[in-house]
Design a protein around this motif. Structure first.
Motif, PDB file in Angstrom:
ATOM      1  N   PHE A   1       0.806  -1.218   0.000  1.00  0.00           N
ATOM      2  CA  PHE A   1       0.000   0.000   0.000  1.00  0.00           C
ATOM      3  C   PHE A   1       0.841   1.272   0.000  1.00  0.00           C
ATOM      4  CE2 PHE A   1      -2.307  -3.199   2.664  1.00  0.00           C
ATOM      5  CZ  PHE A   1      -3.213  -3.575   1.691  1.00  0.00           C
ATOM      6  N   GLY A   2       2.012   1.225  -0.643  1.00  0.00           N
ATOM      7  CA  GLY A   2       2.839   2.414  -0.738  1.00  0.00           C
ATOM      8  C   GLY A   2       3.592   2.763   0.525  1.00  0.00           C
TER       9      GLY A   2
ATOM     10  N   LEU B   1      -6.537   2.225   2.745  1.00  0.00           N
ATOM     11  CA  LEU B   1      -7.938   1.810   2.623  1.00  0.00           C
ATOM     12  C   LEU B   1      -8.721   2.979   2.035  1.00  0.00           C
ATOM     13  CD1 LEU B   1      -8.431   0.014   6.064  1.00  0.00           C
ATOM     14  CD2 LEU B   1      -7.987  -1.046   3.837  1.00  0.00           C
ATOM     15  N   PRO B   2      -8.697   3.138   0.713  1.00  0.00           N
ATOM     16  CA  PRO B   2      -9.250   4.359   0.104  1.00  0.00           C
ATOM     17  C   PRO B   2     -10.765   4.439   0.077  1.00  0.00           C
ATOM     18  CG  PRO B   2      -8.405   2.893  -1.581  1.00  0.00           C
ATOM     19  CD  PRO B   2      -8.008   2.294  -0.267  1.00  0.00           C
TER      20      PRO B   2
ATOM     21  N   THR C   1      -9.255  -2.124  -0.344  1.00  0.00           N
ATOM     22  CA  THR C   1      -7.934  -1.645  -0.707  1.00  0.00           C
ATOM     23  C   THR C   1      -8.009  -0.936  -2.063  1.00  0.00           C
ATOM     24  OG1 THR C   1      -7.410  -3.788  -1.708  1.00  0.00           O
ATOM     25  CG2 THR C   1      -6.798  -3.478   0.595  1.00  0.00           C
ATOM     26  N   GLY C   2      -6.874  -0.391  -2.504  1.00  0.00           N
ATOM     27  CA  GLY C   2      -6.842   0.395  -3.728  1.00  0.00           C
ATOM     28  C   GLY C   2      -7.217  -0.372  -4.976  1.00  0.00           C
ATOM     29  N   ASP C   3      -7.057  -1.703  -4.961  1.00  0.00           N
ATOM     30  CA  ASP C   3      -7.422  -2.508  -6.133  1.00  0.00           C
ATOM     31  C   ASP C   3      -8.870  -2.978  -6.081  1.00  0.00           C
ATOM     32  OD1 ASP C   3      -7.214  -4.333  -4.101  1.00  0.00           O
ATOM     33  OD2 ASP C   3      -5.624  -5.533  -5.028  1.00  0.00           O
TER      34      ASP C   3
ATOM     35  N   LYS D   1     -22.884   1.455  -0.948  1.00  0.00           N
ATOM     36  CA  LYS D   1     -22.007   1.891  -2.027  1.00  0.00           C
ATOM     37  C   LYS D   1     -20.662   2.360  -1.453  1.00  0.00           C
ATOM     38  CE  LYS D   1     -25.837   3.407  -4.970  1.00  0.00           C
ATOM     39  NZ  LYS D   1     -26.449   4.559  -5.694  1.00  0.00           N
ATOM     40  N   ASP D   2     -19.615   2.268  -2.281  1.00  0.00           N
ATOM     41  CA  ASP D   2     -18.283   2.683  -1.851  1.00  0.00           C
ATOM     42  C   ASP D   2     -18.168   4.205  -1.852  1.00  0.00           C
ATOM     43  OD1 ASP D   2     -17.507   0.051  -1.616  1.00  0.00           O
ATOM     44  OD2 ASP D   2     -16.597  -0.045  -3.607  1.00  0.00           O
ATOM     45  N   TYR D   3     -17.603   4.748  -0.760  1.00  0.00           N
ATOM     46  CA  TYR D   3     -17.358   6.183  -0.645  1.00  0.00           C
ATOM     47  C   TYR D   3     -15.882   6.411  -0.318  1.00  0.00           C
ATOM     48  CZ  TYR D   3     -22.386   6.953  -0.657  1.00  0.00           C
ATOM     49  OH  TYR D   3     -23.713   6.993  -1.018  1.00  0.00           O
ATOM     50  N   PRO D   4     -15.305   7.510  -0.843  1.00  0.00           N
ATOM     51  CA  PRO D   4     -13.877   7.754  -0.608  1.00  0.00           C
ATOM     52  C   PRO D   4     -13.593   8.143   0.843  1.00  0.00           C
ATOM     53  CG  PRO D   4     -14.870   9.605  -1.764  1.00  0.00           C
ATOM     54  CD  PRO D   4     -15.910   8.533  -1.710  1.00  0.00           C
TER      55      PRO D   4
END
Length: 266
Positions: A83-84, A207-208, A226-228, A195-198
């Motif tokens: 994760f960077g 964990l974006p 995760t980002g993917d 739904k996914d929210y940032p």
């Protein structure tokens, strides 16, 4: 050593509190709204970890038992992690290691490992570091559950004791949503529609996105990705009938057992 910062930070823990009267007024509209303080004596913190010796001084670390492996040379230098992040592991003898994880140069966590004389017990003094430099500490004792020598092997723990006082801060968000706020790591603002929210905050790169949906009047299901786009963990938040206790079951992908964290309304 959980990525990003063990179970406590995955559910948005924060050392803040508000008055009980204000919490009751907010709860009249949404019973989840308020500040919830962890009761360690009623909680169960389970950790799983795998360490594999690959070559001289090089190891594969699955810090969370999820199958996500980071390959690190034990020389104390910052090396590419998940994760960077970067991970540095240094040895202070055959029975002591220090693990440091960073993101963009900022220290996220420090873990000091110590092996017992018989090599079958690993003590982990783990500290998550906020942007202000404050440490939230967890002390874990792992038992070896598969063959290996030194730090290499499978390690399981059910003895985690949360030393710091943690509070989940839940607030209303827009018309029918919730915000789970933790300025030290992650802020989630979501409608209750699945739904996914940032996310925002220092750990949003890890964990974006998150989502939440209502299962019934006293139960929510929250999912972090995760980002993917893969699910990292699923949390079930359940209120007691008197609305004074919040139980959170955190099931991380790839792990057999959930962490159970019990909070009391402040």
């Amino acid at each position: 050593m959980k990525i990003p910062l063990r179970a406590s930070l995955l559910i948005g823990l924060s050392a803040v509190s508000t008055g009980y009267a204000g919490a009751l007024r907010a709860a009249a509209d949404n019973p989840f709204v308020g500040d919830w303080k962890l009761n360690p004596s009623r909680s169960t913190l389970i950790e799983e970890m795998r360490v594999e010796s690959l070559a001289a001084g090089k190891y594969g670390f699955d810090f969370d038992g999820t199958g996500m492996v980071e390959t690190i040379l034990i020389d104390g230098t910052d090396q590419a992690g998940l994760f960077g992040t970067t991970v540095a592991v240094s040895a202070a003898g055959a029975d002591a290691w220090k693990v440091v994880r960073k993101k963009d140069g900022r220290v996220l966590l420090i873990a000091n490992w110590k092996l017992s004389k018989d090599g079958n017990t690993l003590t982990d003094d783990f500290s998550a570091i906020s942007p202000e430099g404050k440490a939230s500490t967890v002390k874990l004792v792992f038992k070896r559950t598969a063959s290996g020598s030194g730090f290499a092997g499978r390690w399981d723990s059910t003895s985690g004791s949360l030393i710091s006082a943690f509070v989940i801060q839940i607030r209303p968000y827009e018309e029918d949503g919730l915000a789970i706020v933790n300025s030290a790591s992650l802020t989630r603002k979501m409608q209750l529609d699945g739904k996914d929210y940032p996310n925002t905050g220092p750990n949003a790169a890890i964990l974006p996105t998150s989502s939440v949906r209502r299962l019934d009047a006293h139960t929510l299901e929250l999912v972090d990705k995760t980002g993917d786009g893969k699910v990292y963990n699923t949390e079930k938040l359940e209120l007691s009938p008197d609305l004074r206790t919040l139980s959170v079951s955190v099931q991380t992908q790839g792990r057999a057992q959930p962490n159970i964290l019990v909070f009391e309304r402040q």
